[in-house]
Design a protein around this motif. Structure first.
Motif, short mmCIF file in Angstrom:
data_model
loop_
_atom_site.label_atom_id
_atom_site.label_comp_id
_atom_site.label_asym_id
_atom_site.label_seq_id
_atom_site.Cartn_x
_atom_site.Cartn_y
_atom_site.Cartn_z
N GLY A 166 -7.31 0.26 -52.94
CA GLY A 166 -6.73 1.08 -54.01
C GLY A 166 -5.23 0.88 -54.13
O GLY A 166 -4.69 0.79 -55.23
N LEU A 167 -4.55 0.77 -52.99
CA LEU A 167 -3.10 0.53 -53.00
C LEU A 167 -2.77 -0.84 -53.58
O LEU A 167 -1.80 -1.00 -54.32
N VAL A 168 -3.60 -1.84 -53.25
CA VAL A 168 -3.39 -3.20 -53.77
C VAL A 168 -3.56 -3.23 -55.28
O VAL A 168 -2.77 -3.85 -56.00
N LEU A 169 -4.60 -2.55 -55.78
CA LEU A 169 -4.93 -2.60 -57.21
C LEU A 169 -4.23 -1.51 -58.02
O LEU A 169 -4.28 -1.53 -59.25
N GLY A 170 -3.62 -0.56 -57.32
CA GLY A 170 -2.93 0.52 -58.03
C GLY A 170 -3.86 1.53 -58.66
O GLY A 170 -3.57 2.08 -59.72
N VAL A 171 -5.02 1.78 -58.00
CA VAL A 171 -5.97 2.77 -58.50
C VAL A 171 -6.37 3.68 -57.33
O VAL A 171 -6.04 3.41 -56.18
N THR A 172 -7.09 4.75 -57.64
CA THR A 172 -7.49 5.69 -56.59
C THR A 172 -8.63 5.11 -55.75
O THR A 172 -9.35 4.21 -56.17
N GLU A 173 -8.78 5.69 -54.56
CA GLU A 173 -9.86 5.26 -53.67
C GLU A 173 -11.23 5.50 -54.31
O GLU A 173 -12.14 4.68 -54.18
N SER A 174 -11.38 6.63 -55.02
CA SER A 174 -12.67 6.92 -55.66
C SER A 174 -12.97 5.91 -56.77
O SER A 174 -14.12 5.54 -56.99
N ARG A 175 -11.92 5.45 -57.46
CA ARG A 175 -12.11 4.44 -58.51
C ARG A 175 -12.55 3.11 -57.89
O ARG A 175 -13.41 2.42 -58.43
N VAL A 176 -11.97 2.77 -56.74
CA VAL A 176 -12.38 1.55 -56.04
C VAL A 176 -13.86 1.65 -55.65
O VAL A 176 -14.63 0.70 -55.83
N SER A 177 -14.25 2.81 -55.14
CA SER A 177 -15.64 3.02 -54.74
C SER A 177 -16.57 2.86 -55.94
O SER A 177 -17.64 2.25 -55.85
#
Length: 257
Positions: free
Chosen positions: A224-235
């Motif tokens: 999420g930090l790499v892509l600039g999105v939330t952890e839930s969005r990555v999931s």
């Protein structure tokens, strides 16, 4: 333990199956089980205990120690991570911990993607999948979050060459196929080719997540930090990627059989 000394131990263990050597490997790689269990635990519902995941993973470590071939150009840690993760997911599936309603919704999403992408010949958009399911895009996003919140689906659940008893996983690609007949080897190679091709055609963010999670070994939070999105969005994106891969394999399976 230095790599050279460990390599010598592996050679010795392959020949003698000495329990003392096995116990040395178990002690050395026990922290790896906790690490993998910690990654799997992300997004799991509260009824799934971390200690249980560690217990399941320990069986995977034992399996890895017994089956590891030091002659292959693969580090034991790489091989063990796949086996540990696979053992955890196998046990979770066997205990049927995912609610039936969530499993049904996951199947509906997968079927919609399979139908659409079979027609379109390209990745379907969220709006197209939602329309195929007869719901709006907001409802579709809610469903994918629900699915991803209940399960981080492993690559082991993607590579099927038929039913539950005939599947292809990363672990299978590392192990020697000498025990398989030529027809089975050819079919599995074709399935792996389909998976690689399907991954290359995923939307960019979904492709990045699979690479970072499975091959760079980052956590969902780190991704999420790499892509600039939330952890839930990555999931959520991870789940969509797996659904696309399963759908693609389902479509391609018709041409393999």
């Amino acid at each position: 333990m230095e790599q050279k000394a460990e390599d010598e131990l592996w050679q010795q263990y392959r020949k003698t199956k000495d329990i003392k050597i096995r116990d040395t490997f178990i002690r050395q790689y026990a922290p790896l089980v906790k690490y993998v269990a910690g990654k799997v635990a992300v997004g799991m519902p509260s009824n799934v205990e971390f200690d249980d995941l560690v217990g399941f993973g320990t069986f995977g470590l034992l399996d890895a120690i017994e089956k590891f071939d030091p002659e292959k150009n693969v580090k034991f840690k790489t091989y063990a991570v796949v086996r540990i993760r696979g053992a955890i997911f196998d046990e979770l599936r066997s205990t049927d911990w995912v609610p039936r309603s969530v499993r049904q919704q996951a199947r509906e999403v997968e079927d919609a993607i399979s139908t659409l992408e079979g027609k379109l010949g390209r990745p379907a958009t969220d709006q197209e999948v939602a329309s195929e399911m007869g719901i709006n895009e907001e409802e579709f996003q809610h469903i994918t979050m629900k699915i991803s919140g209940a399960s981080i689906i492993s690559i082991h659940e993607v590579w099927y060459s038929g039913d539950e008893n005939d599947k292809v996983s990363i672990a299978d690609s590392i192990e020697s196929p000498s025990s398989l007949n030529p027809e089975v080897i050819a079919e599995r190679d074709e399935i792996k080719r389909v998976i690689v091709e399907a991954i290359s055609e995923l939307p960019e963010n979904e492709k990045k997540i699979l690479v970072l999670y499975y091959f760079e070994d980052l956590t969902l939070k780190e991704i999420g930090l790499v892509l600039g999105v939330t952890e839930s969005r990555v999931s959520q994106l991870h789940t969509k990627a797996i659904m696309r891969l399963r759908a693609r394999l389902k479509n391609s399976r018709k041409g393999i059989v």
